[in-house]
Design a protein around this motif. Sequence first.
Motif, mmCIF file in Angstrom:
data_model
loop_
_atom_site.group_PDB
_atom_site.id
_atom_site.type_symbol
_atom_site.label_atom_id
_atom_site.label_comp_id
_atom_site.label_asym_id
_atom_site.label_seq_id
_atom_site.Cartn_x
_atom_site.Cartn_y
_atom_site.Cartn_z
ATOM 1 N N MET A 255 0.810 -1.196 0.000
ATOM 2 C CA MET A 255 0.000 0.000 0.000
ATOM 3 C C MET A 255 0.855 1.262 0.000
ATOM 4 O O MET A 255 0.351 2.322 -0.294
ATOM 5 N N GLY A 256 2.129 1.113 0.303
ATOM 6 C CA GLY A 256 3.007 2.278 0.319
ATOM 7 C C GLY A 256 3.092 2.976 -1.023
ATOM 8 O O GLY A 256 3.006 4.193 -1.097
ATOM 9 N N VAL A 257 3.234 2.202 -2.100
ATOM 10 C CA VAL A 257 3.313 2.836 -3.420
ATOM 11 C C VAL A 257 1.976 3.440 -3.817
ATOM 12 O O VAL A 257 1.939 4.473 -4.483
ATOM 13 N N SER A 258 0.881 2.829 -3.395
ATOM 14 C CA SER A 258 -0.445 3.403 -3.681
ATOM 15 C C SER A 258 -0.599 4.734 -2.961
ATOM 16 O O SER A 258 -1.148 5.691 -3.505
ATOM 17 N N ARG A 259 -0.090 4.785 -1.761
ATOM 18 C CA ARG A 259 -0.187 6.018 -0.980
ATOM 19 C C ARG A 259 0.658 7.123 -1.608
ATOM 20 O O ARG A 259 0.236 8.272 -1.701
ATOM 21 N N GLN A 260 1.851 6.790 -2.052
ATOM 22 C CA GLN A 260 2.686 7.785 -2.711
ATOM 23 C C GLN A 260 2.057 8.234 -4.028
ATOM 24 O O GLN A 260 2.078 9.422 -4.356
ATOM 25 N N TYR A 261 1.496 7.295 -4.759
ATOM 26 C CA TYR A 261 0.825 7.625 -6.023
ATOM 27 C C TYR A 261 -0.335 8.597 -5.767
ATOM 28 O O TYR A 261 -0.477 9.601 -6.463
ATOM 29 N N TYR B 141 3.051 -4.609 -9.809
ATOM 30 C CA TYR B 141 2.280 -3.427 -9.403
ATOM 31 C C TYR B 141 3.221 -2.293 -9.003
ATOM 32 O O TYR B 141 3.020 -1.138 -9.395
ATOM 33 N N ILE B 142 4.250 -2.615 -8.238
ATOM 34 C CA ILE B 142 5.215 -1.594 -7.846
ATOM 35 C C ILE B 142 5.851 -0.974 -9.089
ATOM 36 O O ILE B 142 5.941 0.251 -9.209
ATOM 37 N N ASP B 143 6.257 -1.805 -10.026
ATOM 38 C CA ASP B 143 6.855 -1.321 -11.261
ATOM 39 C C ASP B 143 5.866 -0.440 -12.037
ATOM 40 O O ASP B 143 6.233 0.624 -12.538
ATOM 41 N N HIS B 144 4.615 -0.873 -12.106
ATOM 42 C CA HIS B 144 3.582 -0.097 -12.805
ATOM 43 C C HIS B 144 3.414 1.290 -12.181
ATOM 44 O O HIS B 144 3.367 2.296 -12.893
ATOM 45 N N ILE B 145 3.324 1.343 -10.865
ATOM 46 C CA ILE B 145 3.127 2.628 -10.189
ATOM 47 C C ILE B 145 4.344 3.528 -10.367
ATOM 48 O O ILE B 145 4.210 4.743 -10.571
#
Length: 107
Positions: free
Chosen positions: A1-7, A65-69
């Motif tokens: 969820m960290g990358v979603s939060r940064q996004y 997902y991390i790469d996509h974000i």
Amino acid sequence: MGVSRQYYTFKERDIVSKIEAGKYALQNVSQRWHKIIKESISFREGNKKSHYSSIFERRNDVLGYIDHIIQESNRFFSNKQLYEKENRPAYADPVLLKVFLTILPFP
């Protein structure tokens, strides 16, 4: 969820919980990633039952997902008009500055 939060922070110039950022991601990223996002939200809410039958599939989805974000964030920041607001560069935005300072390593 960290990358979603940064996004979320990059796109909306605000900070929300990881669960709220996950829900935002469900509305704003390709359905291809919904399974891993839902998995992450479930884990954060205390449900330890996985949506995956294989840990390798889960691992691949996490990394994908991390790469996509990261790619989406780079695309967002590479377009100057997308991230500048009121003629103010992103690094001058106090919310984004806080995020940059927490994700950038110091020597």
